[in-house]
Design an enzyme around this catalytic site. Structure first.
Site, PDB file in Angstrom:
ATOM      1  N   CYS A  67       0.860  -1.187   0.000  1.00 40.87           N
ATOM      2  CA  CYS A  67       0.000   0.000   0.000  1.00 40.87           C
ATOM      3  C   CYS A  67       0.897   1.238   0.000  1.00 40.87           C
ATOM      4  O   CYS A  67       2.121   1.131   0.170  1.00 40.87           O
ATOM      5  CB  CYS A  67      -0.861  -0.002   1.261  1.00 40.87           C
ATOM      6  SG  CYS A  67       0.148   0.022   2.754  1.00 40.87           S
ATOM      7  N   HIS A  97       5.175  -5.624   8.633  1.00 39.94           N
ATOM      8  CA  HIS A  97       5.157  -7.042   8.984  1.00 39.94           C
ATOM      9  C   HIS A  97       5.425  -7.913   7.768  1.00 39.94           C
ATOM     10  O   HIS A  97       4.524  -8.572   7.256  1.00 39.94           O
ATOM     11  CB  HIS A  97       3.808  -7.403   9.612  1.00 39.94           C
ATOM     12  CG  HIS A  97       3.680  -6.901  11.009  1.00 39.94           C
ATOM     13  ND1 HIS A  97       2.468  -6.609  11.592  1.00 39.94           N
ATOM     14  CD2 HIS A  97       4.613  -6.623  11.950  1.00 39.94           C
ATOM     15  CE1 HIS A  97       2.671  -6.182  12.821  1.00 39.94           C
ATOM     16  NE2 HIS A  97       3.963  -6.172  13.061  1.00 39.94           N
ATOM     17  N   HIS A 186      -0.559  -5.286  19.306  1.00 40.51           N
ATOM     18  CA  HIS A 186      -0.082  -4.890  17.976  1.00 40.51           C
ATOM     19  C   HIS A 186       0.571  -3.511  18.096  1.00 40.51           C
ATOM     20  O   HIS A 186       0.074  -2.648  18.825  1.00 40.51           O
ATOM     21  CB  HIS A 186      -1.264  -4.853  16.998  1.00 40.51           C
ATOM     22  CG  HIS A 186      -0.872  -4.633  15.567  1.00 40.51           C
ATOM     23  ND1 HIS A 186      -0.522  -3.389  15.079  1.00 40.51           N
ATOM     24  CD2 HIS A 186      -0.766  -5.482  14.522  1.00 40.51           C
ATOM     25  CE1 HIS A 186      -0.233  -3.494  13.791  1.00 40.51           C
ATOM     26  NE2 HIS A 186      -0.359  -4.760  13.427  1.00 40.51           N
ATOM     27  N   GLU A 188       0.631  -0.917  16.194  1.00 38.67           N
ATOM     28  CA  GLU A 188      -0.209   0.249  15.883  1.00 38.67           C
ATOM     29  C   GLU A 188      -1.177   0.539  17.028  1.00 38.67           C
ATOM     30  O   GLU A 188      -1.376   1.694  17.418  1.00 38.67           O
ATOM     31  CB  GLU A 188      -0.991   0.003  14.589  1.00 38.67           C
ATOM     32  CG  GLU A 188      -1.838   1.211  14.202  1.00 38.67           C
ATOM     33  CD  GLU A 188      -2.831   0.890  13.090  1.00 38.67           C
ATOM     34  OE1 GLU A 188      -2.440   0.238  12.098  1.00 38.67           O
ATOM     35  OE2 GLU A 188      -3.998   1.288  13.227  1.00 38.67           O
ATOM     36  N   THR A 257      -6.247   0.330  11.949  1.00 38.38           N
ATOM     37  CA  THR A 257      -6.557   0.603  10.542  1.00 38.38           C
ATOM     38  C   THR A 257      -6.765  -0.650   9.701  1.00 38.38           C
ATOM     39  O   THR A 257      -7.319  -0.574   8.616  1.00 38.38           O
ATOM     40  CB  THR A 257      -5.407   1.405   9.894  1.00 38.38           C
ATOM     41  OG1 THR A 257      -4.200   0.683  10.123  1.00 38.38           O
ATOM     42  CG2 THR A 257      -5.312   2.797  10.437  1.00 38.38           C
ATOM     43  N   CYS A 292      -8.257   1.831   7.081  1.00 39.52           N
ATOM     44  CA  CYS A 292      -7.624   2.620   6.019  1.00 39.52           C
ATOM     45  C   CYS A 292      -8.094   2.146   4.644  1.00 39.52           C
ATOM     46  O   CYS A 292      -8.566   1.017   4.476  1.00 39.52           O
ATOM     47  CB  CYS A 292      -6.107   2.541   6.128  1.00 39.52           C
ATOM     48  SG  CYS A 292      -5.422   1.017   5.507  1.00 39.52           S
ATOM     49  N   SER A 321       1.064 -10.135  10.072  1.00 38.39           N
ATOM     50  CA  SER A 321       0.435  -8.983   9.417  1.00 38.39           C
ATOM     51  C   SER A 321      -1.078  -9.031   9.619  1.00 38.39           C
ATOM     52  O   SER A 321      -1.755  -9.960   9.164  1.00 38.39           O
ATOM     53  CB  SER A 321       0.771  -9.008   7.921  1.00 38.39           C
ATOM     54  OG  SER A 321      -0.135  -8.188   7.217  1.00 38.39           O
ATOM     55  N   ASN A 323      -3.606  -7.086   8.460  1.00 35.94           N
ATOM     56  CA  ASN A 323      -4.514  -6.987   7.302  1.00 35.94           C
ATOM     57  C   ASN A 323      -4.470  -8.255   6.470  1.00 35.94           C
ATOM     58  O   ASN A 323      -5.467  -8.661   5.889  1.00 35.94           O
ATOM     59  CB  ASN A 323      -4.203  -5.723   6.488  1.00 35.94           C
ATOM     60  CG  ASN A 323      -2.966  -5.850   5.636  1.00 35.94           C
ATOM     61  OD1 ASN A 323      -3.041  -6.261   4.488  1.00 35.94           O
ATOM     62  ND2 ASN A 323      -1.794  -5.523   6.175  1.00 35.94           N
ATOM     63  N   SER A 385       1.561  -5.516   3.117  1.00 38.51           N
ATOM     64  CA  SER A 385       2.997  -5.483   3.405  1.00 38.51           C
ATOM     65  C   SER A 385       3.777  -6.504   2.577  1.00 38.51           C
ATOM     66  O   SER A 385       4.941  -6.761   2.852  1.00 38.51           O
ATOM     67  CB  SER A 385       3.228  -5.726   4.900  1.00 38.51           C
ATOM     68  OG  SER A 385       2.470  -6.835   5.330  1.00 38.51           O
TER      69      SER A 385
HETATM   70  S1  SF4 Z   1      -2.540   2.191   7.687  1.00 36.65           S
HETATM   71 FE1  SF4 Z   1      -1.138   0.507   7.282  1.00 36.65          FE
HETATM   72  S2  SF4 Z   1      -2.178  -0.753   5.724  1.00 36.65           S
HETATM   73 FE2  SF4 Z   1      -3.218   1.256   5.779  1.00 36.65          FE
HETATM   74  S3  SF4 Z   1      -2.222   2.490   4.177  1.00 36.65           S
HETATM   75 FE3  SF4 Z   1      -1.163   2.912   6.109  1.00 36.65          FE
HETATM   76  S4  SF4 Z   1       0.545   1.463   6.170  1.00 36.65           S
HETATM   77 FE4  SF4 Z   1      -0.898   0.738   4.626  1.00 36.65          FE
END
Ligand code: SF4
Length: 412
Positions: A67, A97, A186, A188, A257, A292, A321, A323, A385
């Site tokens: 991404c 990740h 995690h 984040e 996200t 996101c 990871s 997502n 990722s």
């Molecule tokens: S929040 Fe994470 S998955 Fe979403 S765009 Fe940003 S880096 Fe990519």
């Protein structure tokens, strides 16, 4: 707004260094392309993501892989090495990740520091050192520590993560407790939770992951809970001094996200219903969907791909990871789905090494789907990722095992 401006915790006396110099970025783009790009995957994408040779069809999802946030984080990490060729460079945890990406950074002598807690490694940082903040961000006390040490900071925190921070800071300012849908361990979510304390540290948060957690919290809101039991269950997922009798009065939901959208929406619905049952209105409930765009696009693309009949789905990506894990969850509801780190996990026509989300371990399964002469349709997708070169290798491996060489695939 610059990253630093978006996060006051990152104020540093040391002037920020701009690693995005045009001369540097040109070289970085070339290096990143060599390490992670794939012309085969690009071609496949351009042609609708479908390739059939003989009795074997491979389908690629319309959206998969790196991404914008991940691309930016990798670019900045590479640029840091170019701008600071002689300095020690550290990274808080992992940049993203994916083991392959992190391996490349290690080869550039970028050293990972522990991200779970501030260890003495952080005390050893000097003014000549460079510290890279990963795409997930880092908790405020980590940022403060690095600032105290006077090291250069290269902040690769994704703008979408910062949006969540702005939201939970806003909740804290208004005296609203953040209910964070995410994984409490995690990177984040830990970074977001630290922002939910607000500028003065008086805010509160609770991290929940499952619908069972949601119902438990909902029941408490409705007045059916026991405080000791509540704290036993969520003790590690709440802010210091959290009291469910006080801090569930006014709540605001935000999410990591990369969560599954349908689950996040269900959590919002159930918590709102609980607040309405207690208060007879929803005034003490706020919500802001912070999934996101990249995560959403990859989930939507997989749902779209699942409309086509496939025999097997391969989801490529780092096992930790978030997502990517959600893509696996979506897939395995519909068809045999294997979460593989890279092409080497497909050991033979029948043997696949993959990560079992339910047992939380790598395991080996035996499947006859690829074996034999019957036509096979194999779907491939990957999390945000995962670099394209790993996807390319997976495409080649599937065809190779079915007796179709690389040249034939590249030619097709
Ligand atoms: S929040 Fe994470 S998955 Fe979403 S765009 Fe940003 S880096 Fe990519």
């Amino acid at each position: 707004m610059s990253d630093a401006a978006a996060d006051p915790a990152q104020k540093t006396k040391r002037p920020r260094v701009n690693v995005r110099r045009p001369d540097v970025m040109e070289r970085v783009a070339a290096e990143v392309a060599v390490h992670f790009h794939s012309s085969i995957v690009e071609k496949l994408k351009d042609r609708g993501g479908k390739i059939t040779i003989g009795n074997t069809t491979v389908l690629l999802a319309q959206q998969f892989g790196f991404c914008y946030g991940v691309e930016r984080a990798i670019d900045l990490a590479y640029a840091s090495r170019r701008v600071f060729p002689e300095n020690r460079i550290f990274l808080i945890g992992e940049i993203i990740h994916n083991p392959e990406v992190n391996r490349q950074l290690r080869e550039m002598n970028i050293v990972s520091l522990p991200w779970q807690e501030l260890t003495e490694d952080y005390d050893d940082l000097t003014e000549d050192d460079v510290v890279i903040v990963p795409a997930f961000g880092a908790p405020t006390h980590f940022m403060k520590k690095v600032e105290e040490r006077g090291s250069y900071v290269v902040d690769t925190t994704c703008g979408d993560v910062m949006k969540v921070w702005r939201r939970v800071r806003g909740y804290a300012k208004d005296g609203v407790t953040s209910i964070i849908h995410g994984k409490s361990n995690h990177e984040e979510t830990r970074a977001t939770a630290s922002r939910a304390l607000g500028e003065d540290g008086t805010g509160h948060y609770l991290v929940i992951l499952t619908l069972a957690d949601t119902d438990y919290v909902g029941n408490y809101i409705k007045g059916h809970g026991n405080k000791a039991d509540f704290m036993k269950r969520f003790g590690n997922c709440v802010s210091d001094g959290f009291d469910p009798d006080i801090h569930l009065q006014r709540i605001g939901v935000a999410n990591q996200t990369t969560m599954l959208k349908s689950e996040t929406q269900e959590i919002q619905t159930r918590l709102l219903a609980a607040v309405i049952e207690r208060d007879h209105n929803g005034a003490n409930f706020q919500v802001f969907d912070t999934i996101c765009g990249a995560t959403q696009e990859r989930q939507d693309a997989l749902f779209e791909m699942l409309r086509v009949k496939m025999d097997m789905l391969l989801v490529v990506g780092g096992y930790n990871s978030s997502n990517t894990q959600h893509l696996v969850e979506i897939g395995e509801k519909e068809l045999p789905t294997f979460f593989i780190r890279d092409a080497s996990c497909i050991r033979s026509l029948e043997e696949i090494v993959h990560f079992d989300l339910h047992k939380h371990e790598e395991t080996t399964s035996y499947s006859r789907i690829l074996a034999g002469d019957a036509p096979a349709v194999i779907g491939i997708t990957a999390g945000a990722s995962c670099p394209n070169n790993l996807i390319e290798e997976t495409v080649f491996k599937v065809f190779e095992l079915r007796g179709i060489g690389r040249e034939a695939v590249a030619g097709a």
